[in-house]
Write a protein that holds these residues in place. Structure first.
Motif, PDB file in Angstrom:
ATOM      1  N   ARG A   1       2.258  15.880   4.798  1.00 32.58           N
ATOM      2  CA  ARG A   1       1.532  16.002   5.543  1.00 32.58           C
ATOM      3  C   ARG A   1       1.796  16.957   7.044  1.00 32.58           C
ATOM      4  O   ARG A   1       0.840  17.875   7.343  1.00 32.58           O
ATOM      5  CB  ARG A   1       1.104  14.085   6.001  1.00 32.58           C
ATOM      6  CG  ARG A   1      -0.142  14.095   7.486  1.00 32.58           C
ATOM      7  CD  ARG A   1      -0.254  12.511   7.296  1.00 32.58           C
ATOM      8  NE  ARG A   1       1.153  11.875   8.048  1.00 32.58           N
ATOM      9  CZ  ARG A   1       1.431  11.417   7.408  1.00 32.58           C
ATOM     10  NH1 ARG A   1       1.421  10.993   6.099  1.00 32.58           N
ATOM     11  NH2 ARG A   1       2.192  10.307   8.357  1.00 32.58           N
ATOM     12  N   ARG A   2       3.085  16.339   7.456  1.00 38.23           N
ATOM     13  CA  ARG A   2       3.363  17.284   8.399  1.00 38.23           C
ATOM     14  C   ARG A   2       3.535  18.602   7.663  1.00 38.23           C
ATOM     15  O   ARG A   2       3.334  19.919   9.265  1.00 38.23           O
ATOM     16  CB  ARG A   2       4.948  16.719   8.699  1.00 38.23           C
ATOM     17  CG  ARG A   2       4.600  15.659   9.287  1.00 38.23           C
ATOM     18  CD  ARG A   2       4.085  15.473  10.807  1.00 38.23           C
ATOM     19  NE  ARG A   2       4.066  13.851  11.231  1.00 38.23           N
ATOM     20  CZ  ARG A   2       3.337  12.967  12.228  1.00 38.23           C
ATOM     21  NH1 ARG A   2       2.914  13.645  13.140  1.00 38.23           N
ATOM     22  NH2 ARG A   2       3.873  12.406  13.000  1.00 38.23           N
ATOM     23  N   ARG A   3       4.669  19.242   6.655  1.00 37.41           N
ATOM     24  CA  ARG A   3       3.956  20.638   6.933  1.00 37.41           C
ATOM     25  C   ARG A   3       2.604  20.513   7.055  1.00 37.41           C
ATOM     26  O   ARG A   3       2.780  22.982   6.988  1.00 37.41           O
ATOM     27  CB  ARG A   3       4.877  21.064   5.274  1.00 37.41           C
ATOM     28  CG  ARG A   3       5.372  22.222   4.793  1.00 37.41           C
ATOM     29  CD  ARG A   3       6.371  22.123   3.890  1.00 37.41           C
ATOM     30  NE  ARG A   3       4.984  22.237   2.905  1.00 37.41           N
ATOM     31  CZ  ARG A   3       5.349  22.131   1.770  1.00 37.41           C
ATOM     32  NH1 ARG A   3       6.750  22.398   0.867  1.00 37.41           N
ATOM     33  NH2 ARG A   3       4.401  22.317   0.184  1.00 37.41           N
ATOM     34  N   LYS A   4       1.671  20.792   5.884  1.00 32.63           N
ATOM     35  CA  LYS A   4       0.429  20.968   6.198  1.00 32.63           C
ATOM     36  C   LYS A   4      -0.383  21.138   7.279  1.00 32.63           C
ATOM     37  O   LYS A   4      -0.701  22.256   7.887  1.00 32.63           O
ATOM     38  CB  LYS A   4      -0.245  20.241   5.387  1.00 32.63           C
ATOM     39  CG  LYS A   4      -1.371  20.184   5.063  1.00 32.63           C
ATOM     40  CD  LYS A   4      -2.326  19.556   4.374  1.00 32.63           C
ATOM     41  CE  LYS A   4      -3.800  19.774   4.103  1.00 32.63           C
ATOM     42  NZ  LYS A   4      -4.750  18.755   3.097  1.00 32.63           N
ATOM     43  N   TRP A   5       0.032  20.274   7.934  1.00 34.07           N
ATOM     44  CA  TRP A   5      -0.239  20.507   9.840  1.00 34.07           C
ATOM     45  C   TRP A   5       0.204  21.985  10.425  1.00 34.07           C
ATOM     46  O   TRP A   5      -0.239  22.813  10.839  1.00 34.07           O
ATOM     47  CB  TRP A   5      -0.128  19.325  10.871  1.00 34.07           C
ATOM     48  CG  TRP A   5      -0.575  19.392  12.024  1.00 34.07           C
ATOM     49  CD1 TRP A   5      -1.839  19.330  12.318  1.00 34.07           C
ATOM     50  CD2 TRP A   5      -0.004  19.823  13.218  1.00 34.07           C
ATOM     51  NE1 TRP A   5      -2.306  19.488  13.560  1.00 34.07           N
ATOM     52  CE2 TRP A   5      -0.915  19.947  14.146  1.00 34.07           C
ATOM     53  CE3 TRP A   5       1.369  20.338  13.651  1.00 34.07           C
ATOM     54  CZ2 TRP A   5      -0.821  20.226  14.755  1.00 34.07           C
ATOM     55  CZ3 TRP A   5       1.561  20.713  14.737  1.00 34.07           C
ATOM     56  CH2 TRP A   5       0.667  21.320  15.865  1.00 34.07           C
ATOM     57  N   LEU A   6       1.520  21.873  10.882  1.00 34.33           N
ATOM     58  CA  LEU A   6       3.076  23.102  11.091  1.00 34.33           C
ATOM     59  C   LEU A   6       2.251  24.401  10.644  1.00 34.33           C
ATOM     60  O   LEU A   6       2.088  25.111  10.519  1.00 34.33           O
ATOM     61  CB  LEU A   6       4.169  22.691  10.801  1.00 34.33           C
ATOM     62  CG  LEU A   6       4.558  21.812  11.125  1.00 34.33           C
ATOM     63  CD1 LEU A   6       6.192  21.452  11.272  1.00 34.33           C
ATOM     64  CD2 LEU A   6       4.594  22.549  12.815  1.00 34.33           C
ATOM     65  N   GLU A   7       1.864  23.945   8.919  1.00 34.16           N
ATOM     66  CA  GLU A   7       1.323  25.582   8.121  1.00 34.16           C
ATOM     67  C   GLU A   7       0.075  26.510   8.798  1.00 34.16           C
ATOM     68  O   GLU A   7      -0.026  27.073   8.982  1.00 34.16           O
ATOM     69  CB  GLU A   7       1.178  25.273   6.552  1.00 34.16           C
ATOM     70  CG  GLU A   7       2.636  24.886   5.895  1.00 34.16           C
ATOM     71  CD  GLU A   7       2.474  24.587   4.655  1.00 34.16           C
ATOM     72  OE1 GLU A   7       3.318  25.113   4.054  1.00 34.16           O
ATOM     73  OE2 GLU A   7       1.515  24.294   4.284  1.00 34.16           O
TER      74      GLU A   7
ATOM     75  N   GLY B   1      11.666  18.570  13.147  1.00 37.46           N
ATOM     76  CA  GLY B   1      13.104  18.355  12.366  1.00 37.46           C
ATOM     77  C   GLY B   1      13.483  17.665  10.672  1.00 37.46           C
ATOM     78  O   GLY B   1      13.945  18.172   9.802  1.00 37.46           O
ATOM     79  N   LEU B   2      12.278  16.552  10.907  1.00 32.71           N
ATOM     80  CA  LEU B   2      12.069  16.263   8.683  1.00 32.71           C
ATOM     81  C   LEU B   2      11.562  17.433   8.081  1.00 32.71           C
ATOM     82  O   LEU B   2      12.160  18.000   6.882  1.00 32.71           O
ATOM     83  CB  LEU B   2      11.035  15.184   9.119  1.00 32.71           C
ATOM     84  CG  LEU B   2       9.930  15.084   7.743  1.00 32.71           C
ATOM     85  CD1 LEU B   2      11.326  14.315   6.912  1.00 32.71           C
ATOM     86  CD2 LEU B   2       8.679  13.900   7.943  1.00 32.71           C
ATOM     87  N   VAL B   3      10.449  18.260   8.768  1.00 34.12           N
ATOM     88  CA  VAL B   3      10.239  19.117   7.651  1.00 34.12           C
ATOM     89  C   VAL B   3      10.912  20.613   7.507  1.00 34.12           C
ATOM     90  O   VAL B   3      11.144  20.848   6.864  1.00 34.12           O
ATOM     91  CB  VAL B   3       8.874  19.747   8.076  1.00 34.12           C
ATOM     92  CG1 VAL B   3       7.918  20.925   7.537  1.00 34.12           C
ATOM     93  CG2 VAL B   3       7.145  18.803   8.004  1.00 34.12           C
TER      94      VAL B   3
END
Length: 400
Positions: free
Chosen positions: A200-206, A309-311
């Protein structure tokens, strides 16, 4: 004082290896090629490398005398190293001669040990142990910290010094896991506690303008990414009183040197996450054989709620698997985020040997008294004050 000629004259009737020593920084500087070749043929960990220990001697402990024991076979080939340093400490007026690992302080060196050709670990460690026994009048305390608990060296030292004061103590828990490069990354994610949040976090960052992850490994490209790393690492720990892992200009200079040397060997992996042209997270890693070693990290506290950090940690797992690596090692520390990614643990230990002199016994006794004093103070001090004292000490150490 231990002299190199004394080390050459040690007992050799029961050994086939020629044990000698390197006792100066200039001589240590010339060992790189031979040391690298031996490390590549051994099971020793990354922090036993010349690229790590030589800059440690220059930047962290320039006053400590190197005393690197070497073992050579009949053909003169280097088959073993024991990277030690000799220092003199004064404890309440007593002069204590202490032998310890190079790399043992300030920089978080786990898995320090004898470096030996694969299959010759016990033979090489035995040769070094016999030499240390023969020279026990030249040192008071042999202090070897942060060995793996399954190290052959531990057993060899306990046997060699049987009947003397040999102490074994636990040090750190090091979380790690085994990777299967054939396994799809998503299948790996399902086995972790971070899959849904990571995706979820990676999708938002992308979707953010200028989002990208840079991997730096070339020696000539480190200046900017290392500056970003130091800034992000410091920012992440500032509210907790400062970093315990990287503190002070000397340690930063060490890492500038070590990363350059590791990059020359193709061992460095420096990951930087950027959003809108600004670095918001960084991971400092080392590739050692088929293992990825997560050394340190940092992130911008303003981006904490976006889990940068997690991503980025997840991306290092993905990259390691794509590179065919078979182990991911978080090193010391049992932080929750580590157990969310990996499921195995190994431990490190320390071995202390007293040579039989009064100074060695007093050194340990003084340490025990100081430890009891600190523990007693903690028991009567409110918990909030204990934490404030810790933060104060971290800030003072950072300034120093």
């Amino acid at each position: 004082m231990i002299r190199e000629d004394e080390l050459r004259q040690g007992p050799r009737a029961a050994q086939r290896l020629d044990v000698s020593a390197v006792g100066s920084l200039s001589a240590l500087a010339g060992m790189r090629a031979e040391w690298d070749s031996l490390l590549d043929s051994s099971h020793a960990g990354p922090f036993n490398s010349w690229e790590w220990l030589y800059p440690w001697c220059r930047r962290i402990e320039p006053g400590r005398r190197p005393l690197v024991l070497t073992a050579r076979d009949a053909a003169g080939t280097l088959v073993g190293l024991l990277p030690l340093g000799l220092e003199t400490r004064r404890v309440t007026g007593a002069r204590v001669r202490r032998l310890g690992f190079l790399g043992e302080t300030h920089v978080g060196s786990d898995y320090l040990d004898v470096v030996a050709r694969r299959g010759a670990e016990r033979e090489v460690a035995g040769a070094f142990a016999r030499m240390l026994v023969a020279l026990r009048e030249e040192w008071d305390v042999l202090d070897l910290t942060d060995l793996r608990e399954d190290s052959v060296t531990v057993d060899v030292l306990r046997a060699a010094f049987s009947g003397q004061d040999v102490r074994l103590s636990e040090r750190y828990v090091c979380p790690y896991d085994v990777l299967d490069p054939r396994e799809p990354f998503d299948a790996f994610l399902k086995r972790t506690g971070r899959r849904d949040n990571y995706l979820r976090r990676r999708k938002w960052l992308e979707k953010q303008d200028g989002y990208r992850i840079e991997r730096t490994e070339a020696p000539g490209e480190l200046a900017g990414p290392m500056t970003d790393f130091f800034r992000l690492h410091s920012a992440r720990w500032a509210e907790d009183g400062g970093s315990q892992g990287i503190k002070g200009t000397g340690v930063e200079s060490f890492h500038r040197d070590a990363t350059q040397l590791l990059a020359e060997r193709g061992r460095l992996r420096l990951y930087t996450m950027k959003v809108g042209g600004r670095a918001v997270a960084s991971v400092y890693g080392i590739v050692h054989g088929d293992r990825f070693v997560y050394f340190q990290s940092g992130y911008d506290p303003e981006w904490r709620n976006r889990s940068v950090g997690l991503v980025l940690v997840g991306e290092t797992f993905k990259d390691a698997m794509e590179a065919g690596l078979t182990e991911y090692d978080f090193l010391r520390g049992t932080e929750t985020y580590k157990s969310d990614w990996v499921s195995k643990q190994r431990r490190t230990v320390s071995v202390r040997v007293h040579s039989g002199t009064r100074a060695g016994a007093w050194f340990t006794r003084a340490e025990e008294l100081a430890r009891k004093g600190r523990n007693a103070a903690k028991q009567v001090m409110p918990g909030t004050w204990v934490e404030k004292v810790r933060r104060f000490r971290r800030r003072r150490a950072a300034v120093d």
